[in-house]
Design a protein around this motif. Structure first.
Motif, PDB file in Angstrom:
ATOM      1  N   TYR A   5       1.197  -1.165   0.024  1.00 18.76           N
ATOM      2  CA  TYR A   5      -0.143   0.003  -0.449  1.00 18.76           C
ATOM      3  C   TYR A   5       0.756   1.715   0.349  1.00 18.76           C
ATOM      4  O   TYR A   5       0.480   1.973  -0.776  1.00 18.76           O
ATOM      5  CB  TYR A   5      -1.247  -0.136   1.310  1.00 18.76           C
ATOM      6  N   ILE A   6       1.723   1.439   0.648  1.00 21.61           N
ATOM      7  CA  ILE A   6       2.594   2.887   1.005  1.00 21.61           C
ATOM      8  C   ILE A   6       3.933   2.840   0.010  1.00 21.61           C
ATOM      9  O   ILE A   6       3.844   3.845  -0.650  1.00 21.61           O
ATOM     10  CB  ILE A   6       2.965   2.796   2.550  1.00 21.61           C
ATOM     11  N   GLY A   7       4.429   1.423  -0.374  1.00 18.79           N
ATOM     12  CA  GLY A   7       5.611   1.767  -1.043  1.00 18.79           C
ATOM     13  C   GLY A   7       5.249   2.059  -2.379  1.00 18.79           C
ATOM     14  O   GLY A   7       5.592   1.989  -2.891  1.00 18.79           O
TER      15      GLY A   7
ATOM     16  N   LEU B 219       5.325 -10.631  -2.276  1.00 21.75           N
ATOM     17  CA  LEU B 219       3.978 -10.081  -2.506  1.00 21.75           C
ATOM     18  C   LEU B 219       3.134 -11.795  -1.751  1.00 21.75           C
ATOM     19  O   LEU B 219       2.174 -11.726  -1.438  1.00 21.75           O
ATOM     20  CB  LEU B 219       4.439 -11.189  -3.990  1.00 21.75           C
ATOM     21  N   SER B 220       3.764 -11.114  -0.808  1.00 24.54           N
ATOM     22  CA  SER B 220       3.355 -11.572   0.981  1.00 24.54           C
ATOM     23  C   SER B 220       1.549 -11.356   1.137  1.00 24.54           C
ATOM     24  O   SER B 220       0.982 -11.612   1.725  1.00 24.54           O
ATOM     25  CB  SER B 220       3.363 -12.560   1.515  1.00 24.54           C
ATOM     26  N   ASN B 221       1.400 -10.042   1.372  1.00 21.03           N
ATOM     27  CA  ASN B 221       0.602  -8.815   1.200  1.00 21.03           C
ATOM     28  C   ASN B 221       0.014  -8.505   0.176  1.00 21.03           C
ATOM     29  O   ASN B 221      -0.154  -6.845   0.506  1.00 21.03           O
ATOM     30  CB  ASN B 221       0.883  -8.584   2.600  1.00 21.03           C
ATOM     31  N   SER B 222       0.033  -8.768  -0.875  1.00 24.59           N
ATOM     32  CA  SER B 222       0.649  -7.505  -2.396  1.00 24.59           C
ATOM     33  C   SER B 222       0.260  -8.461  -3.399  1.00 24.59           C
ATOM     34  O   SER B 222       0.543  -9.441  -3.174  1.00 24.59           O
ATOM     35  CB  SER B 222       1.889  -6.647  -1.922  1.00 24.59           C
TER      36      SER B 222
ATOM     37  N   PHE C 228       9.806  -0.954   3.690  1.00 24.98           N
ATOM     38  CA  PHE C 228       8.946  -1.172   3.723  1.00 24.98           C
ATOM     39  C   PHE C 228       8.546  -2.746   4.255  1.00 24.98           C
ATOM     40  O   PHE C 228       7.195  -2.350   4.704  1.00 24.98           O
ATOM     41  CB  PHE C 228       8.058  -0.551   2.631  1.00 24.98           C
ATOM     42  N   ALA C 229       8.794  -3.646   3.373  1.00 21.29           N
ATOM     43  CA  ALA C 229       8.838  -4.306   3.346  1.00 21.29           C
ATOM     44  C   ALA C 229       8.115  -5.001   5.337  1.00 21.29           C
ATOM     45  O   ALA C 229       9.298  -4.823   6.158  1.00 21.29           O
ATOM     46  CB  ALA C 229       9.743  -5.373   2.838  1.00 21.29           C
ATOM     47  N   GLY C 230       7.084  -5.454   5.234  1.00 22.49           N
ATOM     48  CA  GLY C 230       7.236  -6.000   6.722  1.00 22.49           C
ATOM     49  C   GLY C 230       5.948  -6.510   7.096  1.00 22.49           C
ATOM     50  O   GLY C 230       4.825  -5.474   5.940  1.00 22.49           O
TER      51      GLY C 230
HETATM   52  P1  NAD Z   1       1.879  -3.873   2.996  1.00 20.33           P
HETATM   53  O1  NAD Z   1       1.958  -4.857   3.605  1.00 20.33           O
HETATM   54  O2  NAD Z   1       0.930  -3.224   1.715  1.00 20.33           O
HETATM   55  O3  NAD Z   1       2.555  -3.284   2.432  1.00 20.33           O
HETATM   56  C1  NAD Z   1       4.056  -4.154   2.683  1.00 20.33           C
HETATM   57  C2  NAD Z   1       5.244  -5.014   1.946  1.00 20.33           C
HETATM   58  O4  NAD Z   1       6.104  -6.178   2.214  1.00 20.33           O
HETATM   59  C3  NAD Z   1       3.821  -6.255   0.675  1.00 20.33           C
HETATM   60  O5  NAD Z   1       3.469  -5.845  -0.483  1.00 20.33           O
HETATM   61  C4  NAD Z   1       4.630  -8.158   1.089  1.00 20.33           C
HETATM   62  O6  NAD Z   1       4.597  -8.091   0.799  1.00 20.33           O
HETATM   63  C5  NAD Z   1       6.144  -7.559   0.869  1.00 20.33           C
HETATM   64  N1  NAD Z   1       6.397  -7.905   2.595  1.00 20.33           N
HETATM   65  C6  NAD Z   1       6.236  -8.029   4.135  1.00 20.33           C
HETATM   66  N2  NAD Z   1       7.346  -8.741   3.775  1.00 20.33           N
HETATM   67  C7  NAD Z   1       7.959  -9.214   3.002  1.00 20.33           C
HETATM   68  C8  NAD Z   1       9.656  -9.700   3.101  1.00 20.33           C
HETATM   69  N3  NAD Z   1       9.672 -10.167   4.076  1.00 20.33           N
HETATM   70  N4  NAD Z   1      10.390  -9.706   1.776  1.00 20.33           N
HETATM   71  C9  NAD Z   1      10.022  -8.784   0.677  1.00 20.33           C
HETATM   72  N5  NAD Z   1       8.800  -8.804   0.638  1.00 20.33           N
HETATM   73  C10 NAD Z   1       7.389  -8.058   2.016  1.00 20.33           C
HETATM   74  O7  NAD Z   1       1.807  -2.666   4.725  1.00 20.33           O
HETATM   75  P2  NAD Z   1       2.054  -1.183   4.147  1.00 20.33           P
HETATM   76  O8  NAD Z   1       0.618  -0.714   4.524  1.00 20.33           O
HETATM   77  O9  NAD Z   1       2.466  -0.379   2.611  1.00 20.33           O
HETATM   78  O10 NAD Z   1       3.008  -0.854   5.228  1.00 20.33           O
HETATM   79  C11 NAD Z   1       4.367  -0.786   4.961  1.00 20.33           C
HETATM   80  C12 NAD Z   1       5.237  -0.816   5.940  1.00 20.33           C
HETATM   81  O11 NAD Z   1       4.958   0.304   6.720  1.00 20.33           O
HETATM   82  C13 NAD Z   1       5.605  -1.885   7.022  1.00 20.33           C
HETATM   83  O12 NAD Z   1       6.777  -1.393   7.691  1.00 20.33           O
HETATM   84  C14 NAD Z   1       4.466  -1.353   7.890  1.00 20.33           C
HETATM   85  O13 NAD Z   1       4.340  -1.654   9.387  1.00 20.33           O
HETATM   86  C15 NAD Z   1       5.090   0.135   8.136  1.00 20.33           C
HETATM   87  N6  NAD Z   1       3.686   0.644   9.453  1.00 20.33           N
HETATM   88  C16 NAD Z   1       1.966   1.093   8.673  1.00 20.33           C
HETATM   89  C17 NAD Z   1       1.534   1.830   8.204  1.00 20.33           C
HETATM   90  C18 NAD Z   1      -0.021   1.585   8.091  1.00 20.33           C
HETATM   91  O14 NAD Z   1      -1.483   1.970   9.252  1.00 20.33           O
HETATM   92  N7  NAD Z   1      -0.624   0.920   6.812  1.00 20.33           N
HETATM   93  C19 NAD Z   1       1.661   2.090   9.725  1.00 20.33           C
HETATM   94  C20 NAD Z   1       2.655   2.722  10.104  1.00 20.33           C
HETATM   95  C21 NAD Z   1       3.875   1.959   9.923  1.00 20.33           C
END
Ligand code: NAD
Ligand code: WQD
Length: 336
Positions: free
Chosen positions: A11-13, A33-36, A80-82
């Motif tokens: 989402y944010i990436g 792509l575990s969540n995307s 961003f990955a997490g």
């Molecule tokens: P998201 O799940 O949409 O994006 C995270 C991306 O990382 C996904 O595409 C997923 O497939 C990928 N991913 C996860 N683990 C991975 C790994 N080990 N290797 C490679 N890819 C991996 O989440 P988002 O909302 O875009 O959040 C991005 C970051 O911002 C995260 O670290 C999240 O913790 C942080 N964050 C998000 C929010 C929120 O509310 N959305 C708030 C604060 C912080």
């Protein structure tokens, strides 16, 4: 700059890649792509008209990371990955510690070996735990009252990054503490696409509006807030994305934290109301018990980011709801 973005399909990436490419940066992304869905990246390419180099693997995969760093000269890494689901992290703590912490350690190792010295980290308001003061400032207490393993990973990674900066004075780390990201690109072609029932308020309300879910459950209306419901600092994802470009342009020493927020609190009922106006339909809701681990209010001051990064959140809640609705209406099943 040549930027490595981890988690770029998320989402944010995905929204940040648009701003990076529009600012002239060249983007390579790693996502497992575990969540995307890779479709998000294809749509970003359409929006910007620029290619994204994509690699599908987990950032903890040190061999693949080594290959990538050996064949590219990155100027900076945005991590961003997490994994980010609070509830899931309580059920699967080891998965969260392993994924979030090991991915960061692997990246830092690769950066160290290849002399890449600039790191932007997706931290979170969650590091403040139970807020000791409002609005929160970067100097407010962190690490006390974090109620879940997800939040602990963010706090621990911040510590790891601070220690890394102490050991290597040439290493520059920006800890971007996001508050509640909402909204979508105004094109309506990319947005938040939860793989399961959404945990967060706005995507939940959006799915109620589109008829996929019956009603919003409002988690408590007896907090000490304007209308008894929880108050949060909702920030438009495009503003958040622009914050990363501002942080890339800024040079500083050591580890520096910034709140990426608006400074304004909005209650659950105010947000439902704004979304209902944007979607031009009623959004049914029921009041239920409080959700364990929630705080009454959480909002922060953006003054440090305004001052030092020259960054301001410019978009309103109304815009965020309108943009989110455009995405939800046009893509009721997300990228599928
Ligand atoms: P998201 O799940 O949409 O994006 C995270 C991306 O990382 C996904 O595409 C997923 O497939 C990928 N991913 C996860 N683990 C991975 C790994 N080990 N290797 C490679 N890819 C991996 O989440 P988002 O909302 O875009 O959040 C991005 C970051 O911002 C995260 O670290 C999240 O913790 C942080 N964050 C998000 C929010 C929120 O509310 N959305 C708030 C604060 C912080
Ligand atoms: C917002 C408000 C709920 C859903 C979470 C993480 C945080 C950060 C952002 C990553 C609260 C209420 C919610 C619902 C509701 N993520 N609510 N009904 O909890 O502020 O923050 O996402 O770092 O770490 O904890 O966001 O959207 O879940 O909740 O009434 O169905 O909406 O009680 O007041 P939260 P949220």
């Amino acid at each position: 700059m040549n930027i490595l973005v981890t988690g770029g399909a998320g989402y944010i990436g995905s929204h940040t890649i648009i701003e990076l490419q529009n600012a002239g940066h060249v983007v390579t992304t790693v996502d497992n792509l575990s969540n995307s869905n890779q479709e998000a990246l294809r749509r970003v390419e359409k929006i910007t008209g620029k290619p994204i180099e994509f690699h599908q693997f987990a950032v903890q995969n040190r061999a693949k990371l080594e290959d990538l760093f050996s064949s590219h000269a990155f100027n900076a890494v945005i991590h961003f990955a997490g994994l980010k689901s609070v509830g899931e992290s309580v059920a699967e703590p080891l998965q969260y510690y392993q994924n979030n912490i090991d991915s960061t350690l692997s990246l830092l190792d690769a950066m160290n070996r290849h002399g890449v010295k600039k790191f932007l980290f997706s931290s979170s308001a969650t590091v403040y735990g139970t807020p000791e003061e409002l609005p929160l400032k970067e100097t407010s207490r962190v690490g006390i009252g974090i109620t879940n393993p997800y939040g602990q990973t963010k706090y621990m990674i911040e510590q790891i990054l601070k220690d890394t900066c102490v050991a290597d004075e040439s290493f520059e780390c920006t800890l971007l503490r996001y508050f509640n990201p909402v909204g979508a690109d105004p094109s309506g072609t990319i947005g938040e696409d939860p793989s399961d029932t959404p945990n967060n308020l706005l995507p939940y309300a959006a799915q109620v509006a589109v008829g996929k879910l019956k009603e919003v459950k409002v988690f408590g209306n007896d907090y000490d807030t304007v209308d008894g419901t929880g108050v949060r600092d909702y920030i438009h994802v495009v503003d958040l994305a622009k914050g990363h470009v501002a942080a890339l342009n800024h040079t500083s020493q050591g580890a520096n934290a910034y709140n990426l927020c608006t400074g304004k609190g909005t209650s659950v009922l105010e947000l439902i109301n704004a979304f209902s106006k944007a979607a031009d339909r009623e959004i049914p809701y029921v009041i239920t018990d409080r959700r364990p681990g929630d705080v009454a209010s959480c909002y922060a001051s953006p003054a440090k980011a305004n001052r030092e990064l020259g960054w301001y959140a410019e978009r309103t809640i109304e815009q965020a709801c309108a943009d989110s609705w455009r995405w939800q209406k046009g893509n009721p099943n997300g990228y599928n």
